[in-house]
Design a protein around this motif. Sequence first.
Motif, mmCIF file in Angstrom:
data_model
loop_
_atom_site.group_PDB
_atom_site.id
_atom_site.type_symbol
_atom_site.label_atom_id
_atom_site.label_comp_id
_atom_site.label_asym_id
_atom_site.label_seq_id
_atom_site.Cartn_x
_atom_site.Cartn_y
_atom_site.Cartn_z
ATOM 1 N N ASP A 194 0.827 -1.214 0.000
ATOM 2 C CA ASP A 194 0.000 0.000 0.000
ATOM 3 C C ASP A 194 0.857 1.258 0.000
ATOM 4 O O ASP A 194 0.597 2.215 -0.744
ATOM 5 N N ARG A 195 1.880 1.283 0.810
ATOM 6 C CA ARG A 195 2.767 2.449 0.889
ATOM 7 C C ARG A 195 3.502 2.655 -0.437
ATOM 8 O O ARG A 195 3.545 3.762 -0.972
ATOM 9 N N THR A 201 4.365 5.745 -5.246
ATOM 10 C CA THR A 201 4.634 5.634 -6.683
ATOM 11 C C THR A 201 3.574 6.382 -7.477
ATOM 12 O O THR A 201 3.896 7.117 -8.419
ATOM 13 N N LYS A 202 2.341 6.228 -7.098
ATOM 14 C CA LYS A 202 1.252 6.913 -7.803
ATOM 15 C C LYS A 202 1.402 8.425 -7.684
ATOM 16 O O LYS A 202 1.190 9.155 -8.646
ATOM 17 N N ARG A 203 1.810 8.916 -6.526
ATOM 18 C CA ARG A 203 2.013 10.358 -6.349
ATOM 19 C C ARG A 203 3.186 10.867 -7.173
ATOM 20 O O ARG A 203 3.126 11.958 -7.723
ATOM 21 N N CYS A 262 5.993 -0.318 -11.807
ATOM 22 C CA CYS A 262 6.995 0.317 -10.955
ATOM 23 C C CYS A 262 6.986 -0.311 -9.558
ATOM 24 O O CYS A 262 8.047 -0.551 -8.980
ATOM 25 N N VAL A 263 5.811 -0.578 -9.034
ATOM 26 C CA VAL A 263 5.719 -1.211 -7.709
ATOM 27 C C VAL A 263 6.382 -2.584 -7.749
ATOM 28 O O VAL A 263 7.129 -2.958 -6.833
ATOM 29 N N ASP A 309 12.012 0.614 7.404
ATOM 30 C CA ASP A 309 10.970 1.487 6.845
ATOM 31 C C ASP A 309 11.596 2.554 5.945
ATOM 32 O O ASP A 309 11.127 2.803 4.841
ATOM 33 N N THR A 310 12.637 3.180 6.430
ATOM 34 C CA THR A 310 13.327 4.220 5.660
ATOM 35 C C THR A 310 13.958 3.626 4.412
ATOM 36 O O THR A 310 13.894 4.223 3.329
ATOM 37 N N PHE A 311 14.533 2.443 4.536
ATOM 38 C CA PHE A 311 15.126 1.762 3.392
ATOM 39 C C PHE A 311 14.076 1.514 2.307
ATOM 40 O O PHE A 311 14.316 1.775 1.121
#
Length: 187
Positions: A27-28, A33-35, A49-50, A72-74
């Motif tokens: 979801d993230r 990616t969409k944004r 792309c995802v 998470d940051t990675f």
Amino acid sequence: MKDEELVIKLKAREEGTIDILYDKYFDRAYYYTKRILCEYGSKEDVEECVSDIFLALWKKIDKFDSQRGSFDTFVNVKTRTVALNLKRKLQRSAQRRVNGCIEELDLVENVSVSAEEQVFDKIGEYDILHAIDEFKEPDRTYFYLRYFMNYEIKAIVEAFNTTVSAVDNRLYRCRLLLRKNIGKEVV
């Protein structure tokens, strides 16, 4: 499953771990990616792309260092990097298509035009193209699609998921700006 356990399993290449990673971060990754691709990418581009993001995470998991930051940051950095690379590729592709269409335009149809008139026409053409390049996005893209590539407004609306009135208003404002900057009716 905690991120630490997930990283250990990913580094060990345990079967099914990629599915856990996908379920946890899809979801993230899709949202970001969409944004990032909003102006340039289709739904298929976002989905591809995802997939590339998760492939990159799988391949580059050995580069993850918990001392430098959280998993998470990675994931966020990898998502941003892959999506921005695709956006640049899509931008270059769109610009090449627009440039190709501009080159195909034969703005001088009258062969008996003097050399002086041809020079003034080319200068005027350059001024117009330069003024169009100064438009903000998505106005520039709408303008090129409508007036250089002869797209119907409905096709632009569908491609950019907007309304007919929004596209009409943007095109009208673009024509006004050109008239103001160039001093003559362009379209």
